[in-house]
Design an enzyme around this catalytic site. Structure first.
Site, PDB file in Angstrom:
ATOM      1  N   GLN A  88     -23.715  -1.826   8.395  1.00 29.65           N
ATOM      2  CA  GLN A  88     -24.919  -0.915   9.831  1.00 29.65           C
ATOM      3  C   GLN A  88     -23.803  -1.573  10.695  1.00 29.65           C
ATOM      4  O   GLN A  88     -23.286  -1.641  11.912  1.00 29.65           O
ATOM      5  CB  GLN A  88     -26.093  -1.360   9.513  1.00 29.65           C
ATOM      6  CG  GLN A  88     -26.513  -0.467   8.896  1.00 29.65           C
ATOM      7  CD  GLN A  88     -28.717  -0.735   8.631  1.00 29.65           C
ATOM      8  OE1 GLN A  88     -29.161  -1.005  10.373  1.00 29.65           O
ATOM      9  NE2 GLN A  88     -28.463  -0.714   7.838  1.00 29.65           N
TER      10      GLN A  88
ATOM     11  N   ASP B 107       0.839  -0.613   0.136  1.00 28.82           N
ATOM     12  CA  ASP B 107      -0.143  -0.470  -0.126  1.00 28.82           C
ATOM     13  C   ASP B 107       0.870   1.259   0.022  1.00 28.82           C
ATOM     14  O   ASP B 107       0.031   2.325  -0.661  1.00 28.82           O
ATOM     15  CB  ASP B 107      -1.080   0.554   1.012  1.00 28.82           C
ATOM     16  CG  ASP B 107      -2.129  -0.782   1.062  1.00 28.82           C
ATOM     17  OD1 ASP B 107      -2.866  -0.833   0.144  1.00 28.82           O
ATOM     18  OD2 ASP B 107      -2.944  -1.630   2.011  1.00 28.82           O
TER      19      ASP B 107
ATOM     20  N   HIS C 115      15.043  -1.268  -8.608  1.00 18.34           N
ATOM     21  CA  HIS C 115      14.169  -1.426  -8.440  1.00 18.34           C
ATOM     22  C   HIS C 115      13.524  -0.007  -9.340  1.00 18.34           C
ATOM     23  O   HIS C 115      12.623   0.845  -8.391  1.00 18.34           O
ATOM     24  CB  HIS C 115      13.071  -1.879  -7.634  1.00 18.34           C
ATOM     25  CG  HIS C 115      13.840  -3.370  -7.267  1.00 18.34           C
ATOM     26  ND1 HIS C 115      13.369  -4.655  -8.094  1.00 18.34           N
ATOM     27  CD2 HIS C 115      14.752  -4.023  -6.410  1.00 18.34           C
ATOM     28  CE1 HIS C 115      13.374  -5.671  -7.260  1.00 18.34           C
ATOM     29  NE2 HIS C 115      14.474  -5.457  -6.837  1.00 18.34           N
TER      30      HIS C 115
ATOM     31  N   CYS D 240      16.956  -6.711 -11.258  1.00 17.17           N
ATOM     32  CA  CYS D 240      17.556  -7.597 -10.280  1.00 17.17           C
ATOM     33  C   CYS D 240      17.494  -8.427 -11.477  1.00 17.17           C
ATOM     34  O   CYS D 240      18.698  -9.168 -11.243  1.00 17.17           O
ATOM     35  CB  CYS D 240      16.768  -7.044  -8.878  1.00 17.17           C
ATOM     36  SG  CYS D 240      17.444  -7.397  -7.381  1.00 17.17           S
TER      37      CYS D 240
ATOM     38  N   PRO E  67     -24.674  -4.912   5.941  1.00 16.99           N
ATOM     39  CA  PRO E  67     -23.254  -5.258   6.666  1.00 16.99           C
ATOM     40  C   PRO E  67     -22.965  -3.777   7.281  1.00 16.99           C
ATOM     41  O   PRO E  67     -21.775  -3.972   7.618  1.00 16.99           O
ATOM     42  CB  PRO E  67     -22.338  -6.061   5.203  1.00 16.99           C
ATOM     43  CG  PRO E  67     -23.655  -6.227   4.668  1.00 16.99           C
ATOM     44  CD  PRO E  67     -25.474  -5.218   5.010  1.00 16.99           C
TER      45      PRO E  67
ATOM     46  N   GLU F 254      10.780   0.624 -10.294  1.00 14.35           N
ATOM     47  CA  GLU F 254       9.567   0.592 -10.936  1.00 14.35           C
ATOM     48  C   GLU F 254       8.533   1.421  -9.415  1.00 14.35           C
ATOM     49  O   GLU F 254       7.667   2.114  -9.202  1.00 14.35           O
ATOM     50  CB  GLU F 254       8.905  -0.904 -10.551  1.00 14.35           C
ATOM     51  CG  GLU F 254       9.021  -1.868  -9.968  1.00 14.35           C
ATOM     52  CD  GLU F 254       9.841  -2.472  -9.441  1.00 14.35           C
ATOM     53  OE1 GLU F 254      11.335  -2.310 -10.695  1.00 14.35           O
ATOM     54  OE2 GLU F 254      10.726  -4.002  -8.840  1.00 14.35           O
TER      55      GLU F 254
HETATM   56  N1  GLN Z   1      17.762 -12.537  -5.404  1.00 15.73           N
HETATM   57  C1  GLN Z   1      18.119 -12.232  -6.407  1.00 15.73           C
HETATM   58  C2  GLN Z   1      18.931 -11.715  -4.993  1.00 15.73           C
HETATM   59  O1  GLN Z   1      18.927 -11.657  -3.570  1.00 15.73           O
HETATM   60  C3  GLN Z   1      17.230 -11.510  -6.362  1.00 15.73           C
HETATM   61  C4  GLN Z   1      16.866 -10.380  -5.656  1.00 15.73           C
HETATM   62  C5  GLN Z   1      15.332  -9.672  -6.503  1.00 15.73           C
HETATM   63  O2  GLN Z   1      15.293  -9.357  -7.443  1.00 15.73           O
HETATM   64  N2  GLN Z   1      14.716  -8.448  -5.672  1.00 15.73           N
HETATM   65  O3  GLN Z   1      20.434 -11.011  -5.274  1.00 15.73           O
END
Ligand code: GLN
Length: 546
Positions: free
Chosen positions: A191, A71, A518, A379, A189, A520
């Site tokens: 209420q 979240d 990452h 990763c 539900p 993203e």
């Molecule tokens: N398993 C891999 C590591 O620990 C990649 C981790 C991941 O993709 N977040 O380095």
């Protein structure tokens, strides 16, 4: 001192409490207020870092290295406010802090009890950063009535009572089921859920009701009467086509006005242009591309929540719709990958842990390299692209990762990816051992990377210094750098001391990039991440070729 909005849920789980909280945050920002969002999770894990994605979906990592609930990803994507370690807490973390204090003797011989010791610890957590923003939004995980949740509900009740009147309000999210046979929306539900809440001393100020369609006047009045809220504070939250429509839809229903009214604040006109632009880019897309996410947890989309959203943002940057397909790599671990991958305009291999399904992902990297299909490896997806390059191009046939050897309990591979046990963070060195606890011991949070001048990534980012979030234990070994660069895999991003590879890219490929971090996690609909924007652009270009 911030005004506090406590968000609770009832009737059933998975109603989109996180999204509703994030949307309220975005709407308050649109009126010029500063906000921070916070999640309180009743489960006993200290954090979700050790939970399987099947249990809890993606683990969202903050800049300061906390492993948190997904979240928090919604909160960041909707408000652009970077979450912190202090924005996520669980019963486990509260209890372990209380028990640590008890062992230290901080409680001076007292008997430790849920009230006041646990609730005080929760309230202490709620206070952090309360002087920095106009509004603090605190979402309580789970639904009212859950046993684990009780100390949190008690703590927020006390908190509102401790503060001056009008400084805290309660927003409750419920479901109005539609009974097709009688053609009715049922309020009972809700209420009951409000009754449960009131029995523990919390009276909601705003009721947000999820329903398939609009709430007729009669049901709205009934809810207001039986749940003791004003009719204009009963907000219909209808099912929508995309989550990015939520702020505009909730605004139309009067949610932000109801929230401000509950504080006794007059409402100004919000500036919603950011969300109108987002809406326009989604609903007036000028084409589409098909992208496959090749992973292990494909049955559960929440496991790669931020990756999927970032791809959608990348589409928005290019005004195209991105159709995301989930492809299970295990299916072609031992067979030909091509039939499963042909037809996609680009392929993304996301993060992951463990060996299962990795041979299939290695084949996906090979497929993209050989056929010049855009590839983004995140990763584990980067580590596997390096293993593919080592095995099939640099002719290191037994290249692999120490992670898989550890798991199997035998040495089978030349480790081009090794277990990282020491690295620099700021001005100190972090050290790890093989038998460390699993929780919180990865290389976590924001680290700087230096990008090679003239590389594709430097061009995409428009700079040679970036900061991105990490979550990994293993690392590509620079011992093999020369060998791999000689065959065309450039190490185009490195940690500032040059010891840790952060990015690799194939030189003679239209778009083949692997990143150890990452990206993203930092993408937002109104600020798509440059790597995702560029990746989708490459997918569009590739779609014109096929
Ligand atoms: N398993 C891999 C590591 O620990 C990649 C981790 C991941 O993709 N977040 O380095």
């Amino acid at each position: 001192m911030a005004r506090y909005i406590f968000i609770t849920g009832g009737v059933v789980s998975s109603l989109g409490k996180g999204l509703a909280s994030a949307a309220v945050g975005a709407l308050l920002q649109a009126r010029g207020y500063s906000v921070r969002l916070r999640k309180l999770d009743p489960y006993l894990n200290v954090d979700p870092g050790t939970m399987s994605p099947f249990e809890h979906g993606e683990v969202f990592v903050t800049d300061d290295g906390a492993e948190t609930d997904l979240d928090l990803g919604h909160y960041e994507r909707f408000t652009g406010v970077a979450a912190r370690n202090t924005d996520s807490v669980s019963s486990g973390r509260i209890y372990s802090t209380v028990l640590e204090k008890e062992r230290r003797g901080d409680y001076l011989g007292k008997t430790i009890q849920v009230i006041p010791h646990v609730t005080d610890q929760i309230k202490e957590f709620l206070d952090v950063g309360g002087d920095e923003v106009d509004f603090m939004l605190c979402e309580i995980g789970g639904t009212v009535g859950d046993i684990e949740g009780l100390p949190f509900f008690e703590a927020i009740r006390q908190y509102a009572n401790d503060k001056p009147r009008g400084q805290c309000i309660f927003m409750h999210l419920t479901l109005l089921p539609y009974i097709a046979a009688s053609g009715e929306l049922k309020t009972k539900p809700t209420q009951h859920s409000v009754k449960e809440l009131r029995s523990i001393g919390i009276a909601p100020d705003v009721l947000v009701c999820r329903s398939e369609g609009p709430i007729p006047k009669k049901e709205r009045e009934k809810l207001a009467l039986f749940c003791n809220v004003r009719p204009d504070s009963v907000i219909a939250a209808q099912d929508l086509k995309t989550i990015y429509e939520v702020p505009l839809a909730y605004h139309r229903e009067g949610l932000d006005t109801a929230v401000l009214n509950a504080f006794g604040m007059g409402s100004t006109e919000p500036d919603l242009s950011r969300w109108e632009d987002v809406y326009d880019r989604i609903f007036n897309a000028e084409g589409e591309v098909n992208i496959a996410i090749v992973g292990k947890y494909t049955q559960l989309e929440d496991a790669y929540k931020s990756v999927k959203e970032a791809l959608i943002h990348g589409g928005m940057a290019n005004r195209v719709k991105v159709n995301v397909d989930w492809v299970d790599s295990e299916v072609f671990d031992t067979t030909d990958a091509a039939p499963h991958l042909e037809g996609y305009h680009a392929i993304l291999v996301p993060g992951g842990f463990g060996e299962r399904g990795t041979e299939g992902k290695i084949k996906a990297a090979q497929f993209c390299r050989e056929r010049k299909v855009p590839y983004m490896g995140i990763c584990l997806g980067m580590q596997l692209a390096v293993i593919e390059a080592a095995r099939n191009v640099a002719k290191l046939a037994d290249a692999g990762s120490e992670e898989f050897d550890h798991e199997a309990g035998e040495k089978r591979f030349t480790p081009v990816v090794y277990h990282l046990k020491e690295w620099v963070q700021g001005n100190h060195t972090v050290k790890r051992k093989s038998d460390d606890d699993k929780g919180g011991t990865l290389r976590l949070g924001a680290y700087t990377a230096h990008l090679a001048e003239g590389s594709k990534v430097a061009e995409i980012y428009g700079t040679t210094e970036i900061e991105e979030r990490h979550r990994h234990r293993y690392e590509v070994d620079t011992k093999f750098r020369q060998q791999l660069e000689d065959v065309g895999l450039q190490f185009s991003g490195m940690s500032p001391d040059g010891s840790l590879p952060e990015i690799v890219e194939w030189k003679d490929h239209p778009w083949f990039i692997g990143v150890q971090y990452h990206p993203e996690l930092k993408s937002k609909p109104f600020e798509p991440h440059p790597l995702f924007a560029s990746f989708v652009k490459a997918a569009i270009e590739n779609s014109r070729l096929v």
